[in-house]
Design a protein around this motif. Structure first.
Motif, mmCIF file in Angstrom:
data_model
loop_
_atom_site.group_PDB
_atom_site.id
_atom_site.type_symbol
_atom_site.label_atom_id
_atom_site.label_comp_id
_atom_site.label_asym_id
_atom_site.label_seq_id
_atom_site.Cartn_x
_atom_site.Cartn_y
_atom_site.Cartn_z
ATOM 1 N N LEU A 1 0.806 -1.218 0.000
ATOM 2 C CA LEU A 1 0.000 0.000 0.000
ATOM 3 C C LEU A 1 0.845 1.277 0.000
ATOM 4 C CD1 LEU A 1 -3.047 0.350 -0.107
ATOM 5 C CD2 LEU A 1 -3.022 0.691 2.376
ATOM 6 N N TYR A 2 2.050 1.206 0.598
ATOM 7 C CA TYR A 2 2.868 2.424 0.633
ATOM 8 C C TYR A 2 3.277 2.886 -0.761
ATOM 9 C CZ TYR A 2 6.969 -0.792 0.624
ATOM 10 O OH TYR A 2 7.882 -1.778 0.335
ATOM 11 N N ALA A 3 3.176 1.960 -1.748
ATOM 12 C CA ALA A 3 3.519 2.347 -3.119
ATOM 13 C C ALA A 3 2.474 3.296 -3.701
ATOM 14 C CB ALA A 3 3.652 1.101 -3.993
ATOM 15 N N ARG A 4 1.329 3.464 -2.996
ATOM 16 C CA ARG A 4 0.268 4.348 -3.504
ATOM 17 C C ARG A 4 0.281 5.720 -2.836
ATOM 18 N NH1 ARG A 4 -4.823 1.141 -5.636
ATOM 19 N NH2 ARG A 4 -3.825 -0.829 -6.156
ATOM 20 N N VAL A 5 1.378 6.024 -2.147
ATOM 21 C CA VAL A 5 1.457 7.338 -1.499
ATOM 22 C C VAL A 5 1.304 8.414 -2.577
ATOM 23 C CG1 VAL A 5 3.010 8.955 -0.330
ATOM 24 C CG2 VAL A 5 2.852 6.597 0.451
ATOM 25 N N GLY A 6 0.334 9.293 -2.360
ATOM 26 C CA GLY A 6 0.104 10.368 -3.334
ATOM 27 C C GLY A 6 -0.858 9.979 -4.434
ATOM 28 N N GLY A 7 -1.231 8.713 -4.539
ATOM 29 C CA GLY A 7 -2.144 8.291 -5.601
ATOM 30 C C GLY A 7 -2.839 7.006 -5.197
ATOM 31 N N LEU A 8 -3.827 7.144 -4.298
ATOM 32 C CA LEU A 8 -4.445 5.945 -3.724
ATOM 33 C C LEU A 8 -5.167 5.095 -4.781
ATOM 34 C CD1 LEU A 8 -4.769 4.554 -1.022
ATOM 35 C CD2 LEU A 8 -6.919 5.801 -0.700
ATOM 36 N N LEU A 9 -5.927 5.764 -5.676
ATOM 37 C CA LEU A 9 -6.727 5.017 -6.647
ATOM 38 C C LEU A 9 -6.048 4.884 -8.001
ATOM 39 C CD1 LEU A 9 -10.238 6.473 -5.783
ATOM 40 C CD2 LEU A 9 -9.180 4.352 -4.978
#
Ligand SMILES: NC(=O)c1ccc[n+]([C@@H]2O[C@H](COP(=O)([O-])OP(=O)(O)OC[C@H]3O[C@@H](n4cnc5c(N)ncnc54)[C@H](OP(=O)(O)O)[C@@H]3O)[C@@H](O)[C@H]2O)c1
Length: 323
Positions: free
Chosen positions: A52-60
């Protein structure tokens, strides 16, 4: 310019090679003509959106459409406030925020960039930044490895691991590398004294203990890592599952207070000084940036698939042409 772009998280098929506008540097940036860029697990994680940390700044959906952080190339144009480089200089380094490198040109601030050594190819230079600096900070700067210490590197056959094994050996440690069955001989060839196949053995359950553990792919409980540490030992999580990361954030300080063992995250700070230090070791032949495969820019999806499927031994490099 040509670039590899994506607009949604998913498998490598979501990547497309496209013509996009060449970026314009701000006063504090350099426009780099990219000749080589390496593939890191951070690119893979940002592609699939996991952990999930790979989605920092872009959750969706991804915040930035172009992946790729470790570039080597030439200065095409330097912003007004750039002091260290001028057009034509050969440089390399990590672009903060892990983006923009899978393209013919990219803009970056100068603080994480360094001059490419003349005797090094663009491919070799691109192999070093993120993986090399993780190893330097984890094993030396923060790990403070000492001769004779027992060091375990989990994920030793990948990008950061190959640098870490060599560095720990160089500083006199007894090194155990952990990775999959197909990488056991490879880890031995890097200098590992002992190897563990993670598909057959759990290094936290075999009764052995270590002074320093560098974990690039953590997924166990914090108590398993405590068990695998010697008194006064240190465990560093570099990458891995969010559940493990939160456990370490929550319980790491308590373990540090109640035992002599230190369990913490390694928050890697890309910077020129460390990049130059690890590169000097490479130039001196003390450490080798191990390149497994090279792909052209149009084959970034295949390169990422190769890494994501766990076949890469060391680094995977994209060679960027400008024809
Ligand atoms: N902390 C920070 O500040 C920071 C900064 C930058 C990057 N990072 C993180 O650092 C990590 C760096 O990874 P890298 O580029 O070295 O990755 P990599 O090249 O993919 O290497 C990871 C290695 O671990 C192996 N592996 C997979 N599952 C394993 C398991 N259960 N046990 C042991 N080994 C296993 C992989 O092999 P197979 O998959 O073939 O089995 C691969 O050889 C990434 O997670 C990235 O997000 C952290």
């Amino acid at each position: 310019m040509k670039a590899v772009v994506y607009h949604k998280y998913g498998p490598p098929d979501v990547l497309q090679i496209k013509e996009v506008a060449k970026p314009t540097p701000t006063d504090d940036e350099i426009l780099i003509k990219v000749h080589a860029v390496s593939v890191n697990r951070s690119d893979w994680e940002s592609l699939i959106g996991k952990p999930l940390y790979a989605r920092v700044g872009g959750l969706l959906k991804p915040r930035r459409p172009i992946l790729g952080s470790d570039v080597a190339g030439r200065v095409e144009m330097a912003g007004r406030n750039i002091t260290q480089f001028q057009p034509g200089d050969e440089l390399f380094g990590e672009i903060p925020g892990y983006h923009g490198g899978f393209a013919q040109y990219v803009c970056a601030p100068e603080k994480t960039l360094a001059r490419k050594p003349a005797g090094m190819t663009f491919e070799e230079a691109a192999a070093i930044p993120q993986a090399g600096v993780i190893a330097l900070q984890g094993i030396l700067n923060k790990g403070q490895v000492q001769p004779g210490q027992k060091v375990l590197i989990n994920g030793a056959g990948g990008g950061a691991g190959t640098f870490a094994v060599q560095l720990a050996k160089l500083y006199g440690a007894e090194v155990t590398g952990v990775d999959n069955t197909g990488k056991l001989d490879f880890m031995r060839s890097l200098g590992a004294d002992h190897v563990i196949d993670y598909t057959r053995e759990d290094f936290t359950k075999n009764g052995k203990q270590y002074d320093l553990i560098l974990d690039v792919i953590a997924h166990r409980s914090v108590f398993a890592y405590r068990r695998a540490l010697k008194p006064n030992g240190t465990y560093f999580l570099v990458g891995g599952s969010v559940a493990t990361l939160f456990q370490i954030l929550l319980l790491g300080p308590w373990i540090r207070r109640t035992t002599s063992k230190k369990i913490r995250l390694l928050a890697v700070q890309p910077n020129r000084k460390d990049l130059v230090s690890i590169t000097e070791l490479c130039e001196a032949g003390k450490i080798v940036p191990v390149i497994d495969k090279r792909y052209p820019l149009s084959e970034v999806p295949e390169a990422l698939r190769y890494l994501g499927e766990g076949r890469a031994k060391g680094k995977v490099i994209i060679t960027v042409d400008h024809i």
